[in-house]
Design an enzyme around this catalytic site. Sequence first.
Site, PDB file in Angstrom:
ATOM      1  N   GLY B 187      -7.686  -3.494  -1.289  1.00  0.00           N
ATOM      2  CA  GLY B 187      -7.080  -3.436  -2.622  1.00  0.00           C
ATOM      3  C   GLY B 187      -6.099  -2.292  -2.771  1.00  0.00           C
ATOM      4  CE  LYS B 205       5.946   5.605  -8.577  1.00  0.00           C
ATOM      5  NZ  LYS B 205       4.893   5.325  -7.601  1.00  0.00           N
TER       6      LYS B 205
END
Lengths: 177, 316
Positions: B187, B205
Amino acid sequence: MSDSQNDIRAYTLRLELVDEPGELLRSLQPIADNGGNLLSIFHERGNVTPRGHVPVEVDIEATPDRFEKIVDALHDAGINVVQAGTERYSEGLTIVLSGDVIETDLSDTLSRIQASANATVTDLSLSAPEGTADTSSARLDIAAESGATDSVLEGIREVAEEKDLRLIEPLTTGGDR
Amino acid sequence: MRLAVMGAGAVGSSVVELAGEYGHDVTAFADSRSAVVDADGIDAPTVLERKEHEGVVGDADPEEALAATYDVLVEATPTTLGDAEPGMSHVEAALRRDRHVVLANKGPVAERYGDVRELEADSEGRVLFEATVGGAMPVLSTITDIGPDHITAVRGVLNGTVNFVLSRMAAEGLDYEHVLAEAQDMGVAETDPSFDVEGTDTALKGVILANVLADGREYTLADADVEGIVDIPGSVLELAREDGRTVRLIVEVRAGEIRVGPRLVPENAALAPTGTTNAVQLETEHAGQLNVSGPGAGGPETASAILADVDRLAHE
């Protein structure tokens, strides 16, 4: 620090000589001719660079202006000066190239890197886990002339792009800590 | 403060869960299909349980959350490229009502920074977005404290998925495909990991950092030079390691340029965190290098940055 041009100081010269008879003597001549006082010579005969050059470290004493003339004379004589004096003449640069590094003619890649700018490949490490025809990678340690790092990298980028190689650049200017 | 939380993913849900602990009330909460609105504050455990079991947060329409009573709109819907919708419309709706906005969604400040600032200038509300860069790490607030004018460069490892892949490859000598599959099983990586491994997330970013550092000029993703880590061979990391180095996907914002790419860094460098940890290095004019590292993603981690922004607004 005294700036007097009459102060005699000790300097270290790092040279890379072609492995041929008489080269060492030829590299010392400009030092003697320009008034340098030879202190020691360290001849790394067993430690050749990837280009087959022999590293030589020479310690001398000279005044600053004479030292400058010596370095110029060495350049004029075609002697490869990697480092000169108390300040580093060259900046170390490590890159990794990946892709068909071998199939795209590695020795041509190396000579073009050295020709494209004031750079010397001082070490080469190759990894070809799948054999020479598949993806391989090469790590190159490069000595670039002080201040020339950006232009050396620019030259390498061009070669890498042309040969479709993945170039992993170092993080320079401060990020290296 | 009364919060309207848009977006019910890991981050939005964590904000709802933790808001009370920080002394705030959630008066509206919406996902893409449903909403719950209560001017006295919603019951977080009940709503989160309903989201988990029924896939909806309430019976109201998402539009009703935007129209609800609140002081701060928390925008935590997924980041979208281009027009940054629907996040941008949520920002606009809040600012037009003179409400504050706290963003977790990178889209509006990466793709439409000029529009956001223009709307903010015409509003009593303010826009903060600490959570958009480096998750829990105080990156933007540190830049604000030092002053953008005193910062000459920012470099960062800002994607935990990519950093996990690179550090696993280096540590275990495994190849890219293998480690990526493992990351997906755990995950750590999405089923479609392209947004991360192609460098897009890191670049966004970087764009936000460039916008914050810039004096007047607006940056978008199109201004970034981006190279990802897709199919990077294990031999690259092996060669780097032999030399005491490693490879990290680094965004560098310097002299108005945004560059993202895999770079060689010393193994023990501040910019060589391992696992999903992020790191940012500020190069300052008078204070040398400042390094910040920590979790760059995760629900509660990112929520803590959002709630810190809410606190800043509350104290103004």
